[in-house]
Scaffold this motif. Structure first.
Motif, short mmCIF file in Angstrom:
data_model
loop_
_atom_site.label_atom_id
_atom_site.label_comp_id
_atom_site.label_asym_id
_atom_site.label_seq_id
_atom_site.Cartn_x
_atom_site.Cartn_y
_atom_site.Cartn_z
N LYS A 81 -2.77 -56.24 20.62
CA LYS A 81 -3.27 -56.93 19.44
C LYS A 81 -3.13 -56.05 18.20
N TYR A 82 -3.44 -54.77 18.34
CA TYR A 82 -3.31 -53.81 17.23
C TYR A 82 -1.86 -53.75 16.75
N GLU A 83 -0.94 -53.68 17.69
CA GLU A 83 0.49 -53.61 17.36
C GLU A 83 0.95 -54.86 16.59
N ASN A 84 0.33 -55.99 16.87
CA ASN A 84 0.73 -57.25 16.24
C ASN A 84 0.04 -57.52 14.90
N LEU A 85 -0.78 -56.61 14.42
CA LEU A 85 -1.50 -56.82 13.16
C LEU A 85 -0.62 -56.60 11.92
N ASN A 86 0.51 -55.95 12.10
CA ASN A 86 1.41 -55.66 10.97
C ASN A 86 0.70 -54.91 9.84
N LEU A 87 -0.01 -53.86 10.21
CA LEU A 87 -0.70 -53.04 9.22
C LEU A 87 0.28 -52.06 8.58
N SER A 88 -0.10 -51.58 7.40
CA SER A 88 0.71 -50.56 6.74
C SER A 88 0.59 -49.25 7.53
N LYS A 89 1.52 -48.33 7.25
CA LYS A 89 1.47 -47.04 7.93
C LYS A 89 0.17 -46.31 7.64
N GLU A 90 -0.30 -46.41 6.41
CA GLU A 90 -1.56 -45.75 6.02
C GLU A 90 -2.74 -46.35 6.78
N GLN A 91 -2.78 -47.67 6.90
CA GLN A 91 -3.85 -48.33 7.64
C GLN A 91 -3.81 -47.94 9.12
N CYS A 92 -2.61 -47.91 9.67
CA CYS A 92 -2.45 -47.50 11.07
C CYS A 92 -2.94 -46.08 11.27
N LYS A 93 -2.61 -45.20 10.35
CA LYS A 93 -3.00 -43.80 10.46
C LYS A 93 -4.52 -43.65 10.45
N VAL A 94 -5.20 -44.42 9.60
CA VAL A 94 -6.67 -44.37 9.53
C VAL A 94 -7.26 -44.82 10.87
N ILE A 95 -6.77 -45.91 11.40
CA ILE A 95 -7.28 -46.42 12.68
C ILE A 95 -6.98 -45.43 13.81
N GLU A 96 -5.78 -44.88 13.85
CA GLU A 96 -5.41 -43.93 14.89
C GLU A 96 -6.26 -42.65 14.81
N ASN A 97 -6.53 -42.18 13.59
CA ASN A 97 -7.39 -41.00 13.43
C ASN A 97 -8.81 -41.29 13.89
N TRP A 98 -9.28 -42.49 13.59
CA TRP A 98 -10.61 -42.90 14.02
C TRP A 98 -10.68 -42.95 15.55
N VAL A 99 -9.68 -43.56 16.17
CA VAL A 99 -9.64 -43.65 17.64
C VAL A 99 -9.59 -42.24 18.25
N ASP A 100 -8.79 -41.35 17.66
CA ASP A 100 -8.71 -39.96 18.14
C ASP A 100 -10.07 -39.28 18.04
N ALA A 101 -10.79 -39.51 16.95
CA ALA A 101 -12.11 -38.89 16.76
C ALA A 101 -13.10 -39.42 17.80
N VAL A 102 -13.09 -40.71 18.04
CA VAL A 102 -13.99 -41.31 19.03
C VAL A 102 -13.65 -40.78 20.42
N THR A 103 -12.36 -40.70 20.73
CA THR A 103 -11.93 -40.19 22.03
C THR A 103 -12.35 -38.74 22.22
N ALA A 104 -12.19 -37.92 21.19
CA ALA A 104 -12.59 -36.52 21.27
C ALA A 104 -14.10 -36.40 21.47
N GLN A 105 -14.85 -37.23 20.76
CA GLN A 105 -16.31 -37.21 20.90
C GLN A 105 -16.70 -37.60 22.32
N ASN A 106 -16.11 -38.66 22.86
CA ASN A 106 -16.44 -39.10 24.21
C ASN A 106 -16.04 -38.07 25.25
N SER A 107 -14.89 -37.43 25.05
CA SER A 107 -14.44 -36.39 25.99
C SER A 107 -15.40 -35.21 25.99
N THR A 108 -15.82 -34.81 24.81
CA THR A 108 -16.75 -33.68 24.71
C THR A 108 -18.08 -34.04 25.34
N TYR A 109 -18.55 -35.24 25.08
CA TYR A 109 -19.81 -35.71 25.66
C TYR A 109 -19.73 -35.67 27.19
#
Length: 96
Positions: free
Chosen positions: A45-73
């Motif tokens: 679904k994310y791939e089909n949203l046709n977001l700009s590169k900047e929007q994609c980068k924000v979402i990907e950074n957010w997902v990376d931060a959440v993943t890092a937090q969960n891994s550390t937890y």
């Protein structure tokens, strides 16, 4: 602070075992399989949203931060569980 290399070594051991390894446990775990299927569906679904590169980068950074937090937890909980187990073993050894 505890040296986490022991946990890396333990993870490697559990991953490389020929039977009853991490992969076989994850393949048999219905909750993990459901979460994996949901992740794949949401990624499509994310791939089909046709977001700009900047929007994609924000979402990907957010997902990376959440993943890092969960891994550390998870690592902290694992470490605390191991400490409790070792502490219990030491206490039981003194009860002879």
């Amino acid at each position: 602070m505890i040296d986490t290399k022991i946990f890396d070594m333990l993870y490697s051991y559990l991953e490389e075992r020929s039977d009853n390894n991490v992969r076989s446990q994850l393949n048999a775990d219905p909750e993990y399989q459901n979460a994996l299927a949901e992740e794949c569906e949401l990624y499509q679904k994310y791939e089909n949203l046709n977001l700009s590169k900047e929007q994609c980068k924000v979402i990907e950074n957010w997902v990376d931060a959440v993943t890092a937090q969960n891994s550390t937890y998870s690592a902290v909980l694992f470490r605390m569980g191991m400490q409790c187990c070792f502490s219990l073993l030491m206490q039981l050894a003194d009860l002879k």
